[in-house]
Design a protein around this motif. Structure first.
Motif, short mmCIF file in Angstrom:
data_model
loop_
_atom_site.label_atom_id
_atom_site.label_comp_id
_atom_site.label_asym_id
_atom_site.label_seq_id
_atom_site.Cartn_x
_atom_site.Cartn_y
_atom_site.Cartn_z
N LEU A 153 0.99 -1.05 -0.03
CA LEU A 153 0.08 -0.12 -0.13
C LEU A 153 0.92 1.09 -0.05
O LEU A 153 1.69 1.33 0.81
N ARG A 154 0.59 2.06 -0.73
CA ARG A 154 1.36 3.32 -1.07
C ARG A 154 0.28 4.71 -0.93
O ARG A 154 -0.85 4.55 -1.09
N LEU A 155 0.88 5.96 -0.86
CA LEU A 155 0.14 7.09 -0.99
C LEU A 155 0.93 7.89 -1.92
O LEU A 155 1.90 7.86 -2.32
N HIS A 156 -0.22 8.17 -3.01
CA HIS A 156 0.17 8.96 -4.09
C HIS A 156 -0.16 10.58 -3.76
O HIS A 156 -1.29 10.94 -3.60
N SER A 157 0.78 11.38 -3.47
CA SER A 157 0.59 12.85 -2.90
C SER A 157 0.23 13.74 -4.36
O SER A 157 1.22 14.02 -5.09
N HIS A 158 -1.09 14.12 -4.42
CA HIS A 158 -1.50 14.52 -5.72
C HIS A 158 -1.34 16.24 -5.68
O HIS A 158 -0.79 16.47 -6.67
N ARG A 159 -1.52 16.75 -4.46
CA ARG A 159 -1.57 18.34 -4.61
C ARG A 159 -1.11 18.57 -3.30
O ARG A 159 -1.40 18.41 -2.28
N VAL A 160 -0.03 19.54 -2.97
CA VAL A 160 0.59 20.26 -1.89
C VAL A 160 0.72 21.72 -2.38
O VAL A 160 1.45 21.91 -3.27
N GLY A 161 0.16 22.55 -1.58
CA GLY A 161 0.42 23.97 -1.86
C GLY A 161 0.05 24.71 -0.75
O GLY A 161 -0.56 24.53 0.17
N VAL A 162 0.72 26.03 -0.84
CA VAL A 162 0.71 27.06 0.17
C VAL A 162 0.43 28.32 -0.20
O VAL A 162 0.77 28.62 -1.33
N LEU A 163 -0.77 29.23 0.51
CA LEU A 163 -0.92 30.34 -0.34
C LEU A 163 0.37 31.22 -0.41
O LEU A 163 1.33 31.22 0.28
N PRO A 164 0.22 32.18 -1.56
CA PRO A 164 1.50 32.87 -1.87
C PRO A 164 2.08 33.78 -0.65
O PRO A 164 3.41 33.46 -0.83
N ASP A 165 1.32 34.34 -0.02
CA ASP A 165 2.10 35.02 1.24
C ASP A 165 2.40 34.35 2.23
O ASP A 165 2.96 34.84 3.05
N HIS A 166 2.31 32.93 2.15
CA HIS A 166 2.65 32.31 3.32
C HIS A 166 4.03 31.37 2.70
O HIS A 166 4.52 30.50 3.51
N GLN A 167 4.23 31.29 1.49
CA GLN A 167 5.45 30.81 0.82
C GLN A 167 6.81 31.20 1.44
O GLN A 167 6.81 32.27 2.12
N ASN A 168 7.84 30.29 1.19
CA ASN A 168 9.14 30.25 1.58
C ASN A 168 9.34 30.41 3.28
O ASN A 168 10.15 31.16 3.57
#
Length: 233
Positions: free
Chosen positions: A71-86
């Motif tokens: 059994l595995r996971l496929h991580s489809h989507r990971v994202g952060v709002l632009p003003d919280h990136q970096n």
């Protein structure tokens, strides 16, 4: 203080749908719907949210898959709002994915990323310890996201073996040393990445090496160029 937690409340799922528009600029055609997020969170995957106070600022969406009996996971989507990136929130989400997977007895996560984006390559290979053995041309077709620049959505498939020596060493801050026989392939200059002919040339070069037994194991950057590091797997 940033808090990572599973998402299941319908209000939060609606916020997660809206978040996709803000982060990726998707039209409705390319969005993951609330119904799909329900299925992922309740039955067939994993859905995590990053909160700053009470505000949802990032998501990590994955689905269960299998390789043989594993059994595995496929991580489809990971994202952060632009003003919280970096600010390390993306890494927090990936580590939370890893921890949740290990609790479930899942020891392998995979996901795809744009091979023309050096920032993603550095994060996936150098900060998380993943490797890539497969190049997939135009996986999602031409999307509505301006981030994709109207190009075919070529992707590298990243393998994250959660308890492997490579991953454990990388997460501890000690990247494995490449072999003396490693080769390097330059990533095209970011300002030229909307050129389909340049993308095709780069695609062919990487596919040739991956097809002959190499795996992408690292990322290097000089003053003016970025390189994938490939080793025989």
């Amino acid at each position: 203080m940033i808090n990572i937690q599973p998402l299941a409340d319908l209000k939060h799922l609606d916020e997660a749908v809206a978040l996709q528009r803000t982060i990726w600029g998707y039209s409705d055609l390319d969005l993951e719907s609330r119904a799909l997020l329900v299925i992922a969170s309740q039955f067939a995957g994993q859905l995590l949210g990053a909160f700053d106070g009470g505000k949802l600022i990032g998501i990590a969406l994955a689905f269960c898959t299998a390789s043989g009996n594993e059994l595995r996971l496929h991580s489809h989507r990971v994202g952060v709002l632009p003003d919280h990136q970096n600010h390390g929130i993306g890494r927090m989400l990936k580590l939370a994915q890893r921890q949740d997977a290990l609790v479930r007895g899942i020891k392998f996560i995979q996901w795809t990323f744009d091979p023309l984006l050096p920032r993603n390559a550095y994060f996936n290979l150098e900060k998380l310890g993943g490797i890539a053995r497969r190049y997939i041309p135009n996986l999602y077709g031409i999307t509505s996201s301006p981030l994709h620049g109207g190009l075919p959505t070529d992707r590298l498939l990243l393998e994250w073996d959660l308890e492997s020596p490579r991953v454990l060493k990388t997460l501890s801050g000690n990247k494995p040393t490449p072999s003396a026989e490693a080769i390097r392939i330059a990533i095209p200059d970011f300002s030229l990445r909307k050129d389909p002919e340049l993308q095709l040339e780069f695609r062919n070069h990487l596919v040739e090496k991956l097809s002959s037994g190499y795996a992408i194991t690292g990322f290097e950057k000089s003053l003016d160029r970025a390189y994938y590091l490939l080793e025989k797997s």
